[in-house]
Motif scaffolding. Sequence first.
Motif, PDB file in Angstrom:
ATOM      1  N   LEU A 171       0.839  -1.194   0.000  1.00 22.93           N
ATOM      2  CA  LEU A 171       0.000   0.000   0.000  1.00 22.93           C
ATOM      3  C   LEU A 171       0.878   1.249   0.000  1.00 22.93           C
ATOM      4  CD1 LEU A 171      -3.024   0.119   0.014  1.00 22.93           C
ATOM      5  CD2 LEU A 171      -2.973   0.441   2.473  1.00 22.93           C
ATOM      6  N   SER A 174       2.341   2.053  -3.250  1.00 19.42           N
ATOM      7  CA  SER A 174       1.401   2.676  -4.176  1.00 19.42           C
ATOM      8  C   SER A 174       1.241   4.166  -3.866  1.00 19.42           C
ATOM      9  CB  SER A 174       0.044   1.971  -4.125  1.00 19.42           C
ATOM     10  OG  SER A 174      -0.695   2.416  -3.011  1.00 19.42           O
ATOM     11  N   CYS A 179      -0.560   7.145  -5.743  1.00 21.79           N
ATOM     12  CA  CYS A 179      -1.938   6.770  -5.468  1.00 21.79           C
ATOM     13  C   CYS A 179      -2.447   7.510  -4.231  1.00 21.79           C
ATOM     14  CB  CYS A 179      -2.028   5.271  -5.160  1.00 21.79           C
ATOM     15  SG  CYS A 179      -2.400   4.241  -6.569  1.00 21.79           S
ATOM     16  N   GLY A 184      -5.710   3.539  -3.553  1.00 18.25           N
ATOM     17  CA  GLY A 184      -5.031   2.363  -3.033  1.00 18.25           C
ATOM     18  C   GLY A 184      -6.021   1.259  -2.697  1.00 18.25           C
ATOM     19  N   ILE A 188      -5.115  -1.776  -4.960  1.00 16.78           N
ATOM     20  CA  ILE A 188      -4.270  -2.734  -4.234  1.00 16.78           C
ATOM     21  C   ILE A 188      -5.119  -3.697  -3.395  1.00 16.78           C
ATOM     22  CG2 ILE A 188      -2.339  -3.004  -2.630  1.00 16.78           C
ATOM     23  CD1 ILE A 188      -1.546  -1.433  -5.072  1.00 16.78           C
TER      24      ILE A 188
END
Lengths: 277, 291
Positions: A171, A174, A179, A184, A188
Amino acid sequence: MSLRRRTPFSRLGLAFAIAALLVGTLFPLYYMLLTSLKPDATLLDQPPAFLFHPVLDHFKMLLSGNSFPRYYANSITVAVATTLLTVTLGSMMAYVMATIPFRLSGTAFFFILLPRTFPPITTLIPVFVAVRWLGMMDRLTTLILFETAACLPLVVWIMRGFIRTIPQSLLEASFVDGCTPAQGFFRIIVPLAAPGLAAVGIISFIDTWNAFLMPLVLTNFNAVTAPVGMLSYINAEEELVWGLVAAGAVLTILPVLIAAFTLNRFLLQGLTAGAVK
Amino acid sequence: MSALARQRRHALLLLFVPGFLYLFVVRIVPAVFTLGMSFTKWNLQSGRPPVFDGVANYATLLHDHSFLTSVVRTLLFSAAATTIELVLGLAIALLLNRRFPARRLVRTLALAPMVITPAVVGMIWFILFDNTVGPLNWLLSLAGLGPVGWLTNPAIVMGSVLLADVWHWTPFMFLLCLAALQAVPAESLEAAAVDGATPLQSLRLVLLPAIADTLLVAAVLRAMSAFELFAEPYVMTGGGPGDATDTLSLHIYKSAFLFFNMGYTGAMIVVSVGILVALYSISLRFGPRAA
């Protein structure tokens, strides 16, 4: 490997015990299926007929009638819509709880789980009064609205645990790539949590499909679901309605059994995997 | 405020707050409303708004024989169902934890009743118990017994409801027990066997202590949901004959939706939640670790 000695006797005992268990578990279901397939003429035979020429009369009568197809379609609509809503809302809430620290998150979690401990009947009277006052009685939307709220706590709880097992580094990477936390979640978390989402989705579906008290109180004609609608065949007091009751029961549990066998993998493996950890 | 913090705030508002507010309005607010209405005199059919009535409803409840009977009936049912299902569930888990062919299939089939729609469980047993279409009295007659008025004899009808409940929920206990048993390390059992423990001794001295926490959680969960029993008696007996199967949930349902005594019913609900909370606290004392 087993440390217990295996004598032919203990093996026979084991086989006998398992057979007894399966008969006890499956006989009621088997007898319901038999009853649904019996021709009217043999339905009341004593001793009960176990060998007969099965007929689909009751199923045909049920499905060609006005009521049962409507009950059934209502059940499908409510269960599917509730499942989609709970899984969407619940996983978003669980994601925030698992990854974003905020003030009062503990209090919020308490208030999310609290309703789970109330019996369903505790909130039913105010809900009934409010629904009547708002003119929302006997509508599918009303059922979906309240069934979603009934399922939501469990979904948030399970998904919060599930999302916590996903490595946070994915996470964070990202976020570094630009993101936002909201992105996210969709890029993700949703793909990685797919098995968990499927499992809670199936649980929500079964829970909603099986619901009885809420549709009993909040519907009376248009929005009646299958488990509640079935009662009209029991209360009919007409003769030979047994076949219809049994056929309706068979059809009512069919989707739940399919859902449960799909979930079985998660139940027998997922749960035990969690227990080992 | 950093960009990430701002975005997090954004995500909180977007993903969390709407669901939370929804849950709060639809679940928490009605519960508070129920508490409030328990202090009022309010009959929905009279068309008059609720009037504050102090603790009058609670005072009446103390002398309401049919309510108190249904509380005791439900508590007894809950205790009996939990005990029987826990013992049977554990026995089945021990049985199906051994090695035998088609083990996965057998386990799956043994779990089936757990997911069956409660109203359908009521119908299945309504059929089984019936004198004309059901097989149970015929089976008894083969053994030279019966016939039994499963759902018509007030003295035994609660036992019939219990039988249906045991069929329905023993698989749940089996599932939790099996999961706990599988988490017991094989080494500790092997060590016990090497030390010469009989199977019964290793059950009592190794397995049971290892799964005690799970057993407690399972018992609490089951006792609480058995306390809320509604659909099965509603379908099978409607609470009868007489009031022989009038469980607490059925009693509350009738008081609210047949007689529309909302204020009085509110007090019944508050008392039954109080009983649940008390039971829950007592059970936590027995096993603080399980919480």
